[in-house]
Design an enzyme around this catalytic site. Structure first.
Site, mmCIF file in Angstrom:
data_model
loop_
_atom_site.group_PDB
_atom_site.id
_atom_site.type_symbol
_atom_site.label_atom_id
_atom_site.label_comp_id
_atom_site.label_asym_id
_atom_site.label_seq_id
_atom_site.Cartn_x
_atom_site.Cartn_y
_atom_site.Cartn_z
ATOM 1 N N ARG A 1 0.746 -0.914 -0.231
ATOM 2 C CA ARG A 1 0.142 -0.107 -0.017
ATOM 3 C C ARG A 1 0.454 1.877 0.021
ATOM 4 N NH1 ARG A 1 -4.490 -0.783 5.066
ATOM 5 N NH2 ARG A 1 -2.821 0.363 5.735
ATOM 6 N N ASP B 1 5.712 -7.007 2.610
ATOM 7 C CA ASP B 1 4.419 -6.550 3.451
ATOM 8 C C ASP B 1 3.909 -7.487 4.030
ATOM 9 O OD1 ASP B 1 3.042 -4.214 4.434
ATOM 10 O OD2 ASP B 1 3.498 -3.870 1.468
ATOM 11 N N VAL C 1 9.456 -6.998 8.533
ATOM 12 C CA VAL C 1 11.347 -6.750 8.695
ATOM 13 C C VAL C 1 11.286 -6.729 9.986
ATOM 14 C CG1 VAL C 1 10.059 -5.841 6.232
ATOM 15 C CG2 VAL C 1 10.544 -4.531 8.282
ATOM 16 N N TYR D 1 9.035 8.775 15.634
ATOM 17 C CA TYR D 1 8.545 8.349 14.375
ATOM 18 C C TYR D 1 10.279 9.235 13.889
ATOM 19 C CZ TYR D 1 5.952 8.481 10.263
ATOM 20 O OH TYR D 1 5.786 8.988 8.629
ATOM 21 N N VAL E 1 1.587 12.365 3.576
ATOM 22 C CA VAL E 1 0.926 12.075 2.480
ATOM 23 C C VAL E 1 -0.681 11.396 3.038
ATOM 24 C CG1 VAL E 1 1.758 10.416 0.878
ATOM 25 C CG2 VAL E 1 3.518 11.070 1.643
#
Length: 294
Positions: free
Chosen positions: A25, A46, A86, A177, A210
């Site tokens: 995505r 993903d 991951v 973040y 975004v």
């Protein structure tokens, strides 16, 4: 007067092999499709099996992963989708081996797997911190380390890391973040030094907000409405007010950065010849880069 206008010359990527993490995505999916359109075979990675992440939004699912696989193939390229977290180094090692076996090599790695929650440090739990840092920073490191031998043997390999623009200045409510993004920039610059002798270029894209799933949560809207320092008064929390607040802080007066612009930047650093551009950070942030101190 003659105006000499020259097109930017990018190298031919036809037949290259790429891995795009976070490819089901958002930014990752868009880059995967753009690479396929340029003649690249793409492995889409993903984590649709991550149950109940502490993020305030749902991650992509198996259907999303398969949809992008289908879209890559629609460009006439080979595609290989892998459901992988991951954060797990052993799983990453296995996925690299599977990708190389399926597609015959590895020339390009795009680390776009990233998650975000919105919470101030005083209220943040260890689980919230670790979910972001382990995915965004440690996950990219796992993917780079496991792919490095293949990327270096390519002779002109490319690593592109998507690291949030908060890593360029920080932001209230996004310490985890921002910390992960700062770490990614340091990782990329160090790797650029270590791998230049193998022709491997390593660059960072630092996008601003975004309009994707992770930005469509009440927590993020409240964060946007509170401003960069987190102390602007917040009335009713809603998407319209958040959009207006983002427009005010962006010099471009755009609420969100377009995914197309991020893809353009990705294709530029992937397609650039030689190592004139490596160890660089490209800000695609609706003008927020103008507020960077360096």
């Amino acid at each position: 007067m003659t105006l000499d206008v020259r097109a930017v010359q990018l190298r031919d990527l036809e037949g290259s092999v790429a891995v795009v993490t976070g490819g089901a995505r958002g930014i990752g999916a868009a880059i995967a499709k753009r690479l396929a359109a340029a003649g690249v075979d793409v492995a889409i990675w993903d984590a649709p099996e991550w149950n109940d992440p502490p993020l305030g939004y749902a991650l992509g699912d198996e259907a999303d992963l398969r949809d992008i696989e289908t879209e890559v193939r629609a460009h006439g390229r080979r595609a290989h989708a892998i459901a992988i977290d991951v954060r797990d180094p052993a799983a990453v090692e296995s996925a690299v081996a599977e990708t190389v076996s399926a597609l015959g090599g590895l020339d390009i790695l795009v680390c776009a797997a990233g998650v975000r929650s919105a919470v101030p440090v005083a209220e943040m739990t260890d689980v919230q911190w670790e979910s972001v840092v382990d995915t965004n920073l440690h996950g990219a490191y796992h993917c780079i380390r496991s792919s490095l031998a293949h990327l270096e043997s390519s002779g002109s390999g490319r690593v592109v890391i998507v690291a949030a623009e908060e890593g360029r200045r920080g932001a209230a409510g996004l310490s985890h973040y921002a910390a992960a993004a700062w770490g990614l920039i340091g990782l990329a610059k160090s790797l650029a030094l270590e791998s230049a002798e193998f022709g491997l270029a390593v660059n960072v894209l630092a996008p601003g907000p975004v309009d994707t799933t992770m930005s469509r949560t009440s927590d993020f809207w409240a964060l946007a409405q509170a401003g960069r320092a987190g102390n602007d008064p917040v009335g009713e929390v809603n998407e319209e007010s958040a959009r207006s607040a983002l427009e005010l802080i962006h010099p471009s007066r755009s609420a969100y950065v377009s995914i197309e612009s991020i893809c353009d930047a990705a294709m530029f650093v992937i397609g650039a010849t030689g190592l004139d551009m490596t160890g660089s950070v490209l800000d695609v942030s609706a003008g927020l880069a103008a507020t960077n101190t360096a």
